[in-house]
Design an enzyme around this catalytic site. Structure first.
Site, PDB file in Angstrom:
ATOM      1  NE  ARG A  50     -14.544 -15.787  -6.581  1.00 14.79           N
ATOM      2  CZ  ARG A  50     -15.761 -15.268  -5.835  1.00 14.79           C
ATOM      3  NH1 ARG A  50     -16.595 -15.716  -6.590  1.00 14.79           N
ATOM      4  NH2 ARG A  50     -15.518 -15.901  -4.746  1.00 14.79           N
ATOM      5  CE  LYS A 149     -13.588 -12.336  -3.520  1.00 21.30           C
ATOM      6  NZ  LYS A 149     -14.072 -10.629  -3.654  1.00 21.30           N
ATOM      7  CD  GLU A 182     -19.308  -7.226  -9.859  1.00 25.23           C
ATOM      8  OE1 GLU A 182     -19.629  -8.044  -9.644  1.00 25.23           O
ATOM      9  OE2 GLU A 182     -18.477  -7.205 -10.513  1.00 25.23           O
TER      10      GLU A 182
HETATM   11  N1  PMP Z   1     -18.824  -8.830  -7.204  1.00 26.78           N
HETATM   12  C1  PMP Z   1     -17.790  -8.656  -6.502  1.00 26.78           C
HETATM   13  C2  PMP Z   1     -16.974  -7.420  -6.688  1.00 26.78           C
HETATM   14  C3  PMP Z   1     -17.126  -9.228  -5.160  1.00 26.78           C
HETATM   15  O1  PMP Z   1     -15.985  -8.140  -4.879  1.00 26.78           O
HETATM   16  C4  PMP Z   1     -18.357 -10.562  -4.429  1.00 26.78           C
HETATM   17  C5  PMP Z   1     -17.402 -10.705  -2.798  1.00 26.78           C
HETATM   18  N2  PMP Z   1     -17.108 -10.181  -2.097  1.00 26.78           N
HETATM   19  C6  PMP Z   1     -19.253 -10.953  -5.536  1.00 26.78           C
HETATM   20  C7  PMP Z   1     -19.817  -9.888  -6.583  1.00 26.78           C
HETATM   21  C8  PMP Z   1     -19.894 -11.881  -5.012  1.00 26.78           C
HETATM   22  O2  PMP Z   1     -19.715 -12.781  -4.603  1.00 26.78           O
HETATM   23  P1  PMP Z   1     -19.136 -14.355  -4.063  1.00 26.78           P
HETATM   24  O3  PMP Z   1     -21.061 -14.967  -3.506  1.00 26.78           O
HETATM   25  O4  PMP Z   1     -18.143 -14.886  -4.149  1.00 26.78           O
HETATM   26  O5  PMP Z   1     -19.182 -14.000  -2.296  1.00 26.78           O
END
Ligand code: PMP
Length: 290
Positions: A50, A149, A182
């Site tokens: 990622r 990200k 989200e």
């Molecule tokens: N959405 C956002 C905006 C995030 O920053 C994160 C990570 N903290 C997540 C979802 C969750 O992703 P992951 O399971 O890869 O930590």
């Protein structure tokens, strides 16, 4: 504590980067947050993939192979003797001049912080969280795709401020059309009539590594899973809601905008998935010795 910066391990107090770094000046860079559990790096490959996808999306060439990146993380974990850690891996555009032009940045800056994981209070998991819907909408994917990200987290920070003002830990972010995307730092799932539903990331959400793990676990457990558009009315009427993220793992949500969700306590499917996820962290990952 040692911090990895551009190939060297440096004492925390001396670990500094340039004020001309475009990561700082413009949020021009990408990052990952990764966990290790008892000497096992959870889904390192998925996180590193990622990171490189995010970098590709902003045309940032990381001057290291993926294998070298994993080695650098492990080297930092070993230097800090951490078996249970939270890793923050950051790649910025590097130092440039005061203009936006990324071509003026000659070399990306890479740094890795490994830290003892600061766990959320137990009661979040036992009683469940209360959250709100943020006034701040999630970035429009054609302007800045939330699947990247990037270091530009202001969109999420503004929604986090909405949450803090409401006295809650997290906030649901809707997209420009009003669909649930989200939360500020977690993905969101709901359960209705035995089905597990989460928003498609294409409407404006990060493709969470924990989200993917939970989808995989649900499939194995014969829980039907769907990626489907979710409206706030759907969420309010859900039997269960939970959030997923690297730091949070799986957190039940029991109140949204003051409305009670399901029975007002963590639900059965949420608890089953939480148990399965705990097991997964014991087996799924890259082993390292400290
Ligand atoms: N959405 C956002 C905006 C995030 O920053 C994160 C990570 N903290 C997540 C979802 C969750 O992703 P992951 O399971 O890869 O930590």
């Amino acid at each position: 504590m040692k911090i990895y910066i551009d190939g060297k391990l440096i004492d925390k107090e001396k670990a500094v980067i340039s004020v001309f770094d475009h990561g700082l000046l413009y949020g021009d860079g990408v990052f990952e947050g990764i966990r290790t559990y008892d000497g096992l790096g959870f889904r390192f490959k998925e996180h590193i993939d990622r990171l490189y996808r995010s970098a590709d999306a902003i045309e940032l060439k990381i001057p290291m192979t993926k294998e070298e990146m994993v080695d650098a993380m492990i080297m930092t974990l070993k230097a800090n003797k951490l078996r249970d850690a939270y890793i923050r891996l950051v790649v910025t555009r590097g130092p440039g001049d005061l203009g936006l032009d990324p071509r003026k940045c000659s070399k990306p800056t890479i740094f890795i912080i490994t830290y003892q994981i600061a766990l959320y209070p137990k009661e979040f998991y036992q009683k469940g969280l209360e959250i709100i819907t943020a006034n701040t909408r999630r970035n429009y994917p054609l302007a800045l795709d939330p699947r990247i990200k990037s270091l530009n987290y202001l969109n999420n920070i503004l929604a986090k401020i909405d949450a803090i003002k409401a006295g809650t830990e997290e906030a649901i972010m809707l997209n420009y059309e009003g669909y649930v995307t989200e939360c500020t730092g977690d993905n969101i799932f709901m359960v209705k009539d035995g089905e597990l539903i989460t928003s498609p990331v294409s409407i404006g959400a990060l493709e969470g590594i924990t989200r993917d793990a939970v989808i995989g676990l649900a499939r194995k457990m014969d829980i039907p899973v769907f990626e489907r558009l979710i409206k706030m009315e759907d969420i309010y009427a859900a039997d269960e809601v939970f959030l997923t993220g690297t730091a949070a793992e799986i957190i039940p949500v029991v109140r949204i905008d003051k409305k009670r969700i399901g029975g007002g306590k963590p639900g059965g499917i949420t608890l089953r998935l939480t148990g399965a996820f705990k097991e997964l962290t014991k087996s799924d990952g890259v082993r390292y010795d400290v």
